[in-house]
Design an enzyme around this catalytic site. Structure first.
Site, PDB file in Angstrom:
ATOM      1  N   CYS A 187      33.959   2.087   5.295  1.00 15.91           N
ATOM      2  CA  CYS A 187      34.612   0.779   5.415  1.00 15.91           C
ATOM      3  C   CYS A 187      35.488   0.715   6.667  1.00 15.91           C
ATOM      4  CB  CYS A 187      35.443   0.484   4.177  1.00 15.91           C
ATOM      5  SG  CYS A 187      36.647   1.783   3.835  1.00 15.91           S
ATOM      6  N   GLU A 221      46.819   1.136  -1.783  1.00 20.24           N
ATOM      7  CA  GLU A 221      46.683   2.409  -2.477  1.00 20.24           C
ATOM      8  C   GLU A 221      47.336   3.472  -1.604  1.00 20.24           C
ATOM      9  OE1 GLU A 221      42.529   2.841  -3.478  1.00 20.24           O
ATOM     10  OE2 GLU A 221      42.679   1.241  -4.968  1.00 20.24           O
TER      11      GLU A 221
HETATM   12  P1  NAD Z   1      29.624  -3.121  -4.419  1.00 23.56           P
HETATM   13  O1  NAD Z   1      30.699  -4.136  -4.439  1.00 23.56           O
HETATM   14  O2  NAD Z   1      28.216  -3.570  -4.508  1.00 23.56           O
HETATM   15  O3  NAD Z   1      29.799  -2.079  -5.604  1.00 23.56           O
HETATM   16  C1  NAD Z   1      30.980  -1.324  -5.783  1.00 23.56           C
HETATM   17  C2  NAD Z   1      31.091  -0.935  -7.239  1.00 23.56           C
HETATM   18  O4  NAD Z   1      31.286  -2.113  -8.013  1.00 23.56           O
HETATM   19  C3  NAD Z   1      29.863  -0.253  -7.807  1.00 23.56           C
HETATM   20  O5  NAD Z   1      30.267   0.742  -8.715  1.00 23.56           O
HETATM   21  C4  NAD Z   1      29.154  -1.391  -8.524  1.00 23.56           C
HETATM   22  O6  NAD Z   1      28.320  -0.966  -9.581  1.00 23.56           O
HETATM   23  C5  NAD Z   1      30.336  -2.178  -9.057  1.00 23.56           C
HETATM   24  N1  NAD Z   1      30.080  -3.591  -9.329  1.00 23.56           N
HETATM   25  C6  NAD Z   1      29.135  -4.394  -8.784  1.00 23.56           C
HETATM   26  N2  NAD Z   1      29.220  -5.635  -9.298  1.00 23.56           N
HETATM   27  C7  NAD Z   1      30.245  -5.628 -10.173  1.00 23.56           C
HETATM   28  C8  NAD Z   1      30.838  -6.612 -11.002  1.00 23.56           C
HETATM   29  N3  NAD Z   1      30.379  -7.864 -11.039  1.00 23.56           N
HETATM   30  N4  NAD Z   1      31.889  -6.271 -11.771  1.00 23.56           N
HETATM   31  C9  NAD Z   1      32.385  -5.012 -11.727  1.00 23.56           C
HETATM   32  N5  NAD Z   1      31.853  -4.034 -10.971  1.00 23.56           N
HETATM   33  C10 NAD Z   1      30.807  -4.338 -10.190  1.00 23.56           C
HETATM   34  O7  NAD Z   1      29.890  -2.272  -3.125  1.00 23.56           O
HETATM   35  P2  NAD Z   1      29.012  -1.091  -2.548  1.00 23.56           P
HETATM   36  O8  NAD Z   1      27.778  -1.675  -1.944  1.00 23.56           O
HETATM   37  O9  NAD Z   1      28.901  -0.024  -3.576  1.00 23.56           O
HETATM   38  O10 NAD Z   1      29.966  -0.530  -1.402  1.00 23.56           O
HETATM   39  C11 NAD Z   1      29.993  -1.025  -0.106  1.00 23.56           C
HETATM   40  C12 NAD Z   1      31.188  -1.914   0.101  1.00 23.56           C
HETATM   41  O11 NAD Z   1      32.377  -1.231  -0.237  1.00 23.56           O
HETATM   42  C13 NAD Z   1      31.360  -2.333   1.555  1.00 23.56           C
HETATM   43  O12 NAD Z   1      31.676  -3.695   1.601  1.00 23.56           O
HETATM   44  C14 NAD Z   1      32.537  -1.505   2.023  1.00 23.56           C
HETATM   45  O13 NAD Z   1      33.258  -2.056   3.087  1.00 23.56           O
HETATM   46  C15 NAD Z   1      33.350  -1.434   0.782  1.00 23.56           C
HETATM   47  N6  NAD Z   1      34.278  -0.316   0.837  1.00 23.56           N
HETATM   48  C16 NAD Z   1      35.604  -0.588   0.999  1.00 23.56           C
HETATM   49  C17 NAD Z   1      36.508   0.464   1.088  1.00 23.56           C
HETATM   50  C18 NAD Z   1      37.983   0.214   1.248  1.00 23.56           C
HETATM   51  O14 NAD Z   1      38.747   1.157   1.068  1.00 23.56           O
HETATM   52  N7  NAD Z   1      38.415  -0.985   1.581  1.00 23.56           N
HETATM   53  C19 NAD Z   1      36.051   1.780   1.016  1.00 23.56           C
HETATM   54  C20 NAD Z   1      34.683   2.011   0.864  1.00 23.56           C
HETATM   55  C21 NAD Z   1      33.798   0.951   0.772  1.00 23.56           C
END
Ligand code: NAD
Length: 484
Positions: free
Chosen positions: A282, A462
């Protein structure tokens, strides 16, 4: 075949529905395991186990809780090599990265917050001779954490450790794309003597398990890291329950290179900040903003550097670029690059599925590191998160323009500024809209500092005390100094 089960009440448990998902190896494109496909029934069981464990965990007190979390850190550290291998297979990341970043950082998270459990957070305020206010920080109770696939065990423990250290019991959901190290963490928690039900891990999709967690009335807080669109859905679903939320979301981070920068260091680091973990961090600097005077050097160095990166089997020690996490994600990245071309961008290198790979990886999800120039700052490609090995380079003429470009997106997670002028560095860093600004560096992380995003990159912070505050409720006891 690997079988990833839930950890509920200290046991490895099959899914209530008897449904399973495939676990794919990104490097080969083949299934190599089965994942428990959880649902609301599994979440309910986990909440019951967490509620049963809560008084036991509370009664242990900070010292014993800290010792327990340290034992878990010891157990993870003892298995560093095998966990790094699991992470590399499950996510597609180079094993060298998993070994030097992901797993050591998971250990550091556990140790850091185990120690944080020992800090006395009680505050006292005297209101003249009228009253004494004592502020306590009580655990919330049963809390939920939901994490993404890009840094699986690293981000999972970043949330679980403070939640446990603050005295809560936890329901944790890793990404369904990368469940394997989380499963091992659940097993290790039981092996190292953590009371059953303190840490429950429920696998499955966001729609089935994540939504059930967010809607569950007895899960009092959710700490989420993932995409901005998912964060918005979680916010809406959690609002009627008045649930405490921490949201760490997407980014489109600027990496600003001034003409007085130490270019060697700036460019060497920019190669990493563009392409580390296949650009799936990210905090990656996906928009390089280069002063026009150094634009040719920046473009040449980035193109040359990207072409030199060794793409290969993630389990090969020499590999610098592994596979993207899924075929869907690789298709999304490819579609973003196609759109960049439609927008008038020039793909200077990459822009293709990588093909020169060992036989084992012939069907893996590899994509060449890609450098794009010639796009206006308000092109979609410069506005929307791609989350892959794709970086754009855009020239600027002066400091004000660089800052305006840096702040032009809806995101505000992080930024890097490269300059040898310390006054400029301070000026620019203050004006950039981001939770973290790195000056002449990238990804240096002190676990004590607040971490998070502004604008659409998140809500809340966090890290360090911020995490301990999130996972506790403040209670004020105001006592009159005299009974009148
Ligand atoms: P995602 O939002 O698709 O999924 C993240 C998690 O949420 C997974 O465990 C997924 O199963 C769950 N999830 C999906 N839909 C949900 C819902 N409706 N309700 C509850 N949980 C749900 O994200 P991803 O594709 O796994 O990760 C990539 C994204 O994460 C990118 O946008 C990246 O920038 C972000 N990210 C942010 C940080 C940060 O610290 N800001 C760090 C790492 C990744």
């Amino acid at each position: 075949m690997t079988r990833a089960l839930h950890t509920i009440g200290g046991q490895q448990v099959d899914p209530a529905s008897s449904a399973w998902l495939e676990i794919m190896e990104p490097a080969t494109g083949a299934a190599y395991g089965m994942l428990a496909s959880g649902n609301a029934t599994d979440v309910e069981s986990a909440v019951n186990a967490a509620e049963t464990a809560l008084p036991i965990w509370t009664a242990m007190g900070p010292g014993e809780r800290a010792a327990c979390i340290h034992r878990l850190a010891d157990a993870v550290e003892a298995e560093l090599e095998s966990l790094a291998r699991m992470e590399s297979i499950d996510n597609g990341k180079p094993i060298a990265l998993a070994r030097t970043m992901d797993i050591p950082r998971a250990v550091a998270n556990l140790r850091f917050f185990a120690d944080a459990a020992l800090t006395d957070r009680q505050e006292e305020y005297t209101t003249g001779d009228v009253a004494m206010n004592t502020v306590l920080r009580d655990p919330i109770g049963v809390v939920g954490v939901i994490s993404p696939w890009n840094l699986p065990l690293y981000l999972f423990t970043w949330k679980i450790a403070p939640a446990l250290a603050a005295g809560n019991t936890v329901i944790a959901k890793p990404s369904e794309l990368t469940p394997v190290t989380a499963t091992r963490l659940g097993e290790l928690s039981a092996e190292c003597g953590m009371p059953p039900g303190v840490l429950n891990i429920v696998h499955g999709t966001g729609a089935a398990v994540g939504e059930a967690m967010v809607a569950h009335p007895r899960i009092k807080a959710i700490s989420f890291t993932g995409g901005t669109a998912t964060g918005a859905r979680i916010s809406a679903a959690a609002a009627p329950h008045f649930k405490k939320l921490s949201l760490e979301l997407g980014g489109k981070n600027p990496n600003i290179i001034f003409d007085d920068a130490d270019l060697d260091t700036a460019l060497e680091t920019s190669l990493r900040s563009s392409f580390a973990n296949q650009g799936q961090i990210c905090l990656c600097g996906s928009r390089i903003l280069a002063h026009r005077a150094v634009l040719p050097q920046v473009v040449d160095a980035m193109v040359h550097g990207a072409q030199q990166l060794r793409i290969g089997d993630p389990l090969d020690e020499q590999t610098q670029q592994g596979a993207l996490v899924s075929s869907d994600h690789r298709d999304k990245v490819a579609a973003c690059v196609a759109r960049a071309s439609d927008e008038g961008g020039q793909v200077r290198c990459g822009g293709r599925h990588a093909t020169d790979l060992p036989e084992r990886c012939a069907n893996g999800y590899f994509y060449e590191p890609t450098v794009i120039t010639g796009l206006p700052i308000d092109a979609h490609t410069n506005m929307e998160e791609i989350f892959g090995p794709v970086v754009t380079i855009t020239p600027f003429d002066d400091e004000d323009q660089a800052i305006a470009m840096a702040n032009a997106t809806d995101y505000g997670l992080s930024a890097s500024v490269w300059t040898t002028d310390t006054d400029r560095a301070a000026r620019v860093a203050r004006r950039i809209e981001a939770g973290t600004v790195w000056v002449n560096c990238w990804l240096l992380r002190d676990l004590r500092v607040p971490f998070g995003g502004i604008k659409n990159s998140g809500v809340g912070r966090e890290g360090g005390e911020e995490a301990m505050r999130f996972f506790t409720e403040a209670k004020t006891i105001c006592t009159a100094r005299s009974s009148g």
